[in-house]
Design a protein around this motif. Structure first.
Motif, PDB file in Angstrom:
ATOM      1  N   LEU A 146       0.860  -1.170   0.000  1.00  0.00           N
ATOM      2  CA  LEU A 146       0.000   0.000   0.000  1.00  0.00           C
ATOM      3  C   LEU A 146       0.896   1.219   0.000  1.00  0.00           C
ATOM      4  O   LEU A 146       1.775   1.335   0.843  1.00  0.00           O
ATOM      5  CB  LEU A 146      -0.899   0.021   1.243  1.00  0.00           C
ATOM      6  CG  LEU A 146      -1.762   1.277   1.428  1.00  0.00           C
ATOM      7  CD1 LEU A 146      -2.713   1.457   0.267  1.00  0.00           C
ATOM      8  CD2 LEU A 146      -2.536   1.179   2.726  1.00  0.00           C
ATOM      9  N   ASN A 147       0.689   2.090  -0.956  1.00  0.00           N
ATOM     10  CA  ASN A 147       1.547   3.250  -1.056  1.00  0.00           C
ATOM     11  C   ASN A 147       0.687   4.492  -1.211  1.00  0.00           C
ATOM     12  O   ASN A 147      -0.126   4.583  -2.122  1.00  0.00           O
ATOM     13  CB  ASN A 147       2.485   3.082  -2.261  1.00  0.00           C
ATOM     14  CG  ASN A 147       3.003   4.401  -2.745  1.00  0.00           C
ATOM     15  OD1 ASN A 147       3.441   5.218  -1.948  1.00  0.00           O
ATOM     16  ND2 ASN A 147       2.951   4.626  -4.045  1.00  0.00           N
ATOM     17  N   THR A 148       0.855   5.432  -0.295  1.00  0.00           N
ATOM     18  CA  THR A 148       0.037   6.641  -0.402  1.00  0.00           C
ATOM     19  C   THR A 148       0.877   7.891  -0.605  1.00  0.00           C
ATOM     20  O   THR A 148       0.506   8.970  -0.181  1.00  0.00           O
ATOM     21  CB  THR A 148      -0.847   6.824   0.859  1.00  0.00           C
ATOM     22  OG1 THR A 148      -0.013   6.739   2.011  1.00  0.00           O
ATOM     23  CG2 THR A 148      -1.920   5.767   0.908  1.00  0.00           C
ATOM     24  N   TYR A 149       2.074   7.711  -1.205  1.00  0.00           N
ATOM     25  CA  TYR A 149       2.775   8.912  -1.657  1.00  0.00           C
ATOM     26  C   TYR A 149       1.937   9.562  -2.747  1.00  0.00           C
ATOM     27  O   TYR A 149       1.048   8.958  -3.308  1.00  0.00           O
ATOM     28  CB  TYR A 149       4.148   8.553  -2.213  1.00  0.00           C
ATOM     29  CG  TYR A 149       5.142   8.185  -1.149  1.00  0.00           C
ATOM     30  CD1 TYR A 149       5.905   7.036  -1.261  1.00  0.00           C
ATOM     31  CD2 TYR A 149       5.326   8.974  -0.016  1.00  0.00           C
ATOM     32  CE1 TYR A 149       6.821   6.685  -0.297  1.00  0.00           C
ATOM     33  CE2 TYR A 149       6.230   8.627   0.951  1.00  0.00           C
ATOM     34  CZ  TYR A 149       6.976   7.488   0.810  1.00  0.00           C
ATOM     35  OH  TYR A 149       7.872   7.140   1.765  1.00  0.00           O
ATOM     36  N   ILE A 150       2.274  10.797  -3.083  1.00  0.00           N
ATOM     37  CA  ILE A 150       1.455  11.531  -4.046  1.00  0.00           C
ATOM     38  C   ILE A 150       1.459  10.816  -5.396  1.00  0.00           C
ATOM     39  O   ILE A 150       2.501  10.584  -5.974  1.00  0.00           O
ATOM     40  CB  ILE A 150       1.965  12.969  -4.197  1.00  0.00           C
ATOM     41  CG1 ILE A 150       1.893  13.652  -2.842  1.00  0.00           C
ATOM     42  CG2 ILE A 150       1.172  13.712  -5.239  1.00  0.00           C
ATOM     43  CD1 ILE A 150       2.302  15.079  -2.834  1.00  0.00           C
ATOM     44  N   LEU A 151       0.306  10.414  -5.840  1.00  0.00           N
ATOM     45  CA  LEU A 151       0.196   9.638  -7.079  1.00  0.00           C
ATOM     46  C   LEU A 151      -0.431  10.491  -8.172  1.00  0.00           C
ATOM     47  O   LEU A 151      -1.195  11.406  -7.902  1.00  0.00           O
ATOM     48  CB  LEU A 151      -0.695   8.415  -6.863  1.00  0.00           C
ATOM     49  CG  LEU A 151      -0.387   7.525  -5.671  1.00  0.00           C
ATOM     50  CD1 LEU A 151      -1.606   6.724  -5.286  1.00  0.00           C
ATOM     51  CD2 LEU A 151       0.746   6.591  -6.017  1.00  0.00           C
ATOM     52  N   ASP A 168      -4.115   8.567 -12.572  1.00  0.00           N
ATOM     53  CA  ASP A 168      -4.522   7.257 -13.084  1.00  0.00           C
ATOM     54  C   ASP A 168      -3.927   6.099 -12.279  1.00  0.00           C
ATOM     55  O   ASP A 168      -4.190   4.947 -12.585  1.00  0.00           O
ATOM     56  CB  ASP A 168      -4.150   7.131 -14.559  1.00  0.00           C
ATOM     57  CG  ASP A 168      -2.653   7.379 -14.758  1.00  0.00           C
ATOM     58  OD1 ASP A 168      -2.127   6.997 -15.798  1.00  0.00           O
ATOM     59  OD2 ASP A 168      -2.038   7.969 -13.846  1.00  0.00           O
ATOM     60  N   LYS A 169      -3.145   6.401 -11.262  1.00  0.00           N
ATOM     61  CA  LYS A 169      -2.532   5.308 -10.503  1.00  0.00           C
ATOM     62  C   LYS A 169      -3.333   5.041  -9.234  1.00  0.00           C
ATOM     63  O   LYS A 169      -3.949   5.925  -8.660  1.00  0.00           O
ATOM     64  CB  LYS A 169      -1.091   5.668 -10.126  1.00  0.00           C
ATOM     65  CG  LYS A 169      -0.160   5.770 -11.324  1.00  0.00           C
ATOM     66  CD  LYS A 169       1.244   5.352 -10.943  1.00  0.00           C
ATOM     67  CE  LYS A 169       2.159   5.372 -12.127  1.00  0.00           C
ATOM     68  NZ  LYS A 169       2.725   6.707 -12.384  1.00  0.00           N
ATOM     69  N   GLN A 170      -3.289   3.749  -8.814  1.00  0.00           N
ATOM     70  CA  GLN A 170      -3.971   3.392  -7.570  1.00  0.00           C
ATOM     71  C   GLN A 170      -2.915   2.973  -6.541  1.00  0.00           C
ATOM     72  O   GLN A 170      -1.790   2.660  -6.908  1.00  0.00           O
ATOM     73  CB  GLN A 170      -4.990   2.284  -7.858  1.00  0.00           C
ATOM     74  CG  GLN A 170      -4.429   1.085  -8.610  1.00  0.00           C
ATOM     75  CD  GLN A 170      -3.773   0.074  -7.690  1.00  0.00           C
ATOM     76  OE1 GLN A 170      -4.307  -0.217  -6.628  1.00  0.00           O
ATOM     77  NE2 GLN A 170      -2.610  -0.418  -8.066  1.00  0.00           N
ATOM     78  N   PRO A 171      -3.279   2.961  -5.259  1.00  0.00           N
ATOM     79  CA  PRO A 171      -2.249   2.815  -4.240  1.00  0.00           C
ATOM     80  C   PRO A 171      -1.836   1.390  -3.898  1.00  0.00           C
ATOM     81  O   PRO A 171      -0.875   1.204  -3.154  1.00  0.00           O
ATOM     82  CB  PRO A 171      -2.879   3.486  -3.021  1.00  0.00           C
ATOM     83  CG  PRO A 171      -4.345   3.305  -3.202  1.00  0.00           C
ATOM     84  CD  PRO A 171      -4.588   3.323  -4.669  1.00  0.00           C
ATOM     85  N   PHE A 172      -2.520   0.373  -4.422  1.00  0.00           N
ATOM     86  CA  PHE A 172      -2.212  -0.982  -3.973  1.00  0.00           C
ATOM     87  C   PHE A 172      -1.300  -1.722  -4.939  1.00  0.00           C
ATOM     88  O   PHE A 172      -1.393  -1.556  -6.146  1.00  0.00           O
ATOM     89  CB  PHE A 172      -3.510  -1.790  -3.810  1.00  0.00           C
ATOM     90  CG  PHE A 172      -4.397  -1.253  -2.736  1.00  0.00           C
ATOM     91  CD1 PHE A 172      -5.457  -0.414  -3.052  1.00  0.00           C
ATOM     92  CD2 PHE A 172      -4.166  -1.563  -1.412  1.00  0.00           C
ATOM     93  CE1 PHE A 172      -6.277   0.096  -2.061  1.00  0.00           C
ATOM     94  CE2 PHE A 172      -4.983  -1.067  -0.418  1.00  0.00           C
ATOM     95  CZ  PHE A 172      -6.031  -0.227  -0.746  1.00  0.00           C
ATOM     96  N   PHE A 173      -0.435  -2.560  -4.385  1.00  0.00           N
ATOM     97  CA  PHE A 173       0.409  -3.477  -5.162  1.00  0.00           C
ATOM     98  C   PHE A 173       1.183  -2.762  -6.263  1.00  0.00           C
ATOM     99  O   PHE A 173       1.066  -3.072  -7.441  1.00  0.00           O
ATOM    100  CB  PHE A 173      -0.440  -4.592  -5.793  1.00  0.00           C
ATOM    101  CG  PHE A 173      -1.112  -5.452  -4.770  1.00  0.00           C
ATOM    102  CD1 PHE A 173      -2.425  -5.198  -4.400  1.00  0.00           C
ATOM    103  CD2 PHE A 173      -0.428  -6.486  -4.149  1.00  0.00           C
ATOM    104  CE1 PHE A 173      -3.045  -5.983  -3.436  1.00  0.00           C
ATOM    105  CE2 PHE A 173      -1.055  -7.268  -3.183  1.00  0.00           C
ATOM    106  CZ  PHE A 173      -2.364  -7.018  -2.837  1.00  0.00           C
ATOM    107  N   THR A 174       1.976  -1.787  -5.873  1.00  0.00           N
ATOM    108  CA  THR A 174       2.764  -1.051  -6.870  1.00  0.00           C
ATOM    109  C   THR A 174       4.246  -1.233  -6.595  1.00  0.00           C
ATOM    110  O   THR A 174       4.646  -1.679  -5.518  1.00  0.00           O
ATOM    111  CB  THR A 174       2.441   0.448  -6.836  1.00  0.00           C
ATOM    112  OG1 THR A 174       2.675   0.912  -5.504  1.00  0.00           O
ATOM    113  CG2 THR A 174       1.023   0.717  -7.252  1.00  0.00           C
TER     114      THR A 174
END
Lengths: 66, 159
Positions: free
Chosen positions: B46-51, B54-60
């Motif tokens: 789970l990543n909640t840096y500034i995206l 079109d990007k989502q926060p999971f599994f990146t």
């Protein structure tokens, strides 16, 4: 709780380390029991009594505060 | 305390080694690199840096500074190894010392937490909270070994 552990140990002519090894605990445990800092579990008390071949109540007795 | 939950005694030395090495590496890192970021590509659950939109926060997979991650993880692993390894003779008395040490660690830690909540604000609060993640473990390690030392010394004086 009062105990005659040190006396019984002297009668049996064992050092703390020797007694600890016979019972299967650490030397600190024997020392902590003799100085009244630790009350042993039932199993440990029974093991000690069996080693000295005396009934448990002869070695460990309740005090008024217990 | 069931001793089944504890690691074998040899892990304890490994734990101290990890803690010592991590401290050393950390000091070197601060001195030579001036705390420059270590940028590596890592997997983020789970990543909640500034995206971007079109990007989502999971599994990146993200490229980010992992210096904090690295040092905190190493300290944690070292601390866990030291705290949860058996003593050479693990008996009921040692178990009672462990219990006492854990109680101390928890109580002190939560008092610190309360104090921090009431009196610390802003970015300092976040820094202290971060440190607070590790204080339970380290207070336990300190208190437990203090109790062990005290009982060893007392046994030494007897016979």
């Amino acid at each position: 709780m009062r105990n005659r552990l040190k006396i019984e140990r002297a009668i049996a002519d064992l050092t703390q380390a020797e007694l600890a090894q016979k019972i299967g605990v650490s030397r600190q445990t024997i020392n902590a029991m003799e100085t009244g800092k630790y009350v042993p579990s039932t199993v440990l008390a029974l093991k000690i009594a069996r080693l000295f071949q005396k009934p448990v109540e002869e070695i460990f007795s309740l005090e008024k505060e217990d | 305390m069931k001793s089944v939950l504890l690691l074998p005694n040899k892990f304890k030395k490994a734990g101290w080694l990890v803690l010592a090495l991590t401290t050393l590496i950390f000091i070197i890192y601060l001195i030579t690199d001036y705390g420059n970021p270590i940028r590596v590509k890592v997997f983020a659950l789970l990543n909640t840096y500034i995206l971007s939109d079109d990007k989502q926060p999971f599994f990146t997979f993200i490229k980010t500074d992992i210096s904090f991650t690295l040092f905190c993880s190493l300290y944690l692993i070292g601390g866990i190894l030291v705290a949860f390894s058996r003593e050479k003779e693990e008996d009921e008395y040692i178990a009672s010392l462990r219990l006492n040490a854990f109680l101390w660690a928890l109580i002190i830690n939560y008092l610190i937490l309360l104090f921090t909540l009431l009196f610390i604000y802003g970015i300092a609060f976040l820094y202290i909270m971060t440190a607070n993640m590790f204080t339970i473990l380290f207070i336990f390690i300190l208190r437990f070994h203090y109790l062990l030392l005290k009982s060893k010394k007392s046994a030494f004086h007897e016979k």
